[in-house]
Design a protein around this motif. Structure first.
Motif, PDB file in Angstrom:
ATOM      1  N   SER A  29       5.139   4.770   2.109  1.00  0.00           N
ATOM      2  CA  SER A  29       5.512   6.095   2.609  1.00  0.00           C
ATOM      3  C   SER A  29       6.013   6.019   4.041  1.00  0.00           C
ATOM      4  O   SER A  29       6.913   6.764   4.435  1.00  0.00           O
ATOM      5  N   THR A  86       0.584   9.580  -3.055  1.00  0.00           N
ATOM      6  CA  THR A  86      -0.696   9.535  -3.766  1.00  0.00           C
ATOM      7  C   THR A  86      -0.741  10.578  -4.872  1.00  0.00           C
ATOM      8  O   THR A  86      -1.136  10.287  -6.011  1.00  0.00           O
ATOM      9  N   HIS A  87      -0.330  11.809  -4.559  1.00  0.00           N
ATOM     10  CA  HIS A  87      -0.356  12.884  -5.558  1.00  0.00           C
ATOM     11  C   HIS A  87       0.592  12.596  -6.720  1.00  0.00           C
ATOM     12  O   HIS A  87       0.256  12.844  -7.878  1.00  0.00           O
ATOM     13  N   PRO A 125       1.820  10.060   3.176  1.00  0.00           N
ATOM     14  CA  PRO A 125       1.162   9.240   2.150  1.00  0.00           C
ATOM     15  C   PRO A 125       0.545  10.089   1.036  1.00  0.00           C
ATOM     16  O   PRO A 125       0.503   9.663  -0.119  1.00  0.00           O
ATOM     17  N   SER A 126       0.105  11.293   1.373  1.00  0.00           N
ATOM     18  CA  SER A 126      -0.506  12.155   0.357  1.00  0.00           C
ATOM     19  C   SER A 126       0.496  12.523  -0.733  1.00  0.00           C
ATOM     20  O   SER A 126       0.120  12.672  -1.900  1.00  0.00           O
ATOM     21  N   SER A 141       0.835  -1.202   0.000  1.00  0.00           N
ATOM     22  CA  SER A 141       0.000   0.000   0.000  1.00  0.00           C
ATOM     23  C   SER A 141       0.874   1.259   0.000  1.00  0.00           C
ATOM     24  O   SER A 141       2.058   1.221   0.339  1.00  0.00           O
ATOM     25  N   ILE A 142       0.241   2.354  -0.373  1.00  0.00           N
ATOM     26  CA  ILE A 142       0.924   3.646  -0.360  1.00  0.00           C
ATOM     27  C   ILE A 142       1.321   3.997   1.068  1.00  0.00           C
ATOM     28  O   ILE A 142       2.419   4.496   1.323  1.00  0.00           O
ATOM     29  N   ARG A 143       0.433   3.713   2.010  1.00  0.00           N
ATOM     30  CA  ARG A 143       0.713   4.043   3.409  1.00  0.00           C
ATOM     31  C   ARG A 143       1.962   3.310   3.914  1.00  0.00           C
ATOM     32  O   ARG A 143       2.809   3.901   4.572  1.00  0.00           O
ATOM     33  N   LEU A 197       1.598   9.656  -7.783  1.00  0.00           N
ATOM     34  CA  LEU A 197       1.033   8.569  -8.588  1.00  0.00           C
ATOM     35  C   LEU A 197      -0.115   9.068  -9.462  1.00  0.00           C
ATOM     36  O   LEU A 197      -0.372   8.514 -10.527  1.00  0.00           O
ATOM     37  N   ALA A 198      -0.771  10.123  -9.020  1.00  0.00           N
ATOM     38  CA  ALA A 198      -1.874  10.707  -9.794  1.00  0.00           C
ATOM     39  C   ALA A 198      -1.369  11.660 -10.869  1.00  0.00           C
ATOM     40  O   ALA A 198      -2.163  12.201 -11.636  1.00  0.00           O
TER      41      ALA A 198
END
Length: 106
Positions: free
Chosen positions: A34, A45-46, A41-42, A29-31, A48-49
């Motif tokens: 990170s 996420t950003h 984690p944000s 997972s991202i969590r 990867l987006a």
């Protein structure tokens, strides 16, 4: 005890490694990816987006000196009591860019 401060290059390396861990499945997972590198984690996420790194996202066209010249011009106009419309700034920036292109050729 606080974590040591990393340079922006080191932080970017950690971010890229965390992204690789997520994409390759090393971390589920991202969590978790990170957390291993003490990153928010944000951030992962950003990225990867599709969000760009700060040094790429905030590039400017004008040199800081040119920006300072525009600010001085604004202050001078204000001291004369002239109102400046917002739509003049792209024009001023274009003039500075055109001027710098001419100067750089000589």
């Amino acid at each position: 005890m606080s974590l040591p401060q990393l340079s922006s290059h080191e932080t970017e390396v950690f971010i890229q490694k965390a992204i690789q861990d997520v994409e390759s499945g090393i971390k589920p997972s991202i969590r978790k990816a990170s957390g291993v590198r003490a990153l928010p984690p944000s951030t992962i996420t950003h990225r990867l987006a599709g969000r760009l790194p700060r040094h790429l996202a905030h590039k400017t066209l004008l040199h800081p000196y040119q920006e300072d010249q525009i600010v001085k011009w604004i202050h001078e106009c204000q001291s004369w009591g002239l109102a400046i419309k917002v739509n003049i700034f792209p024009i001023m920036a274009s003039l500075f860019l055109a001027e710098s292109r001419v100067i750089s050729k000589h």
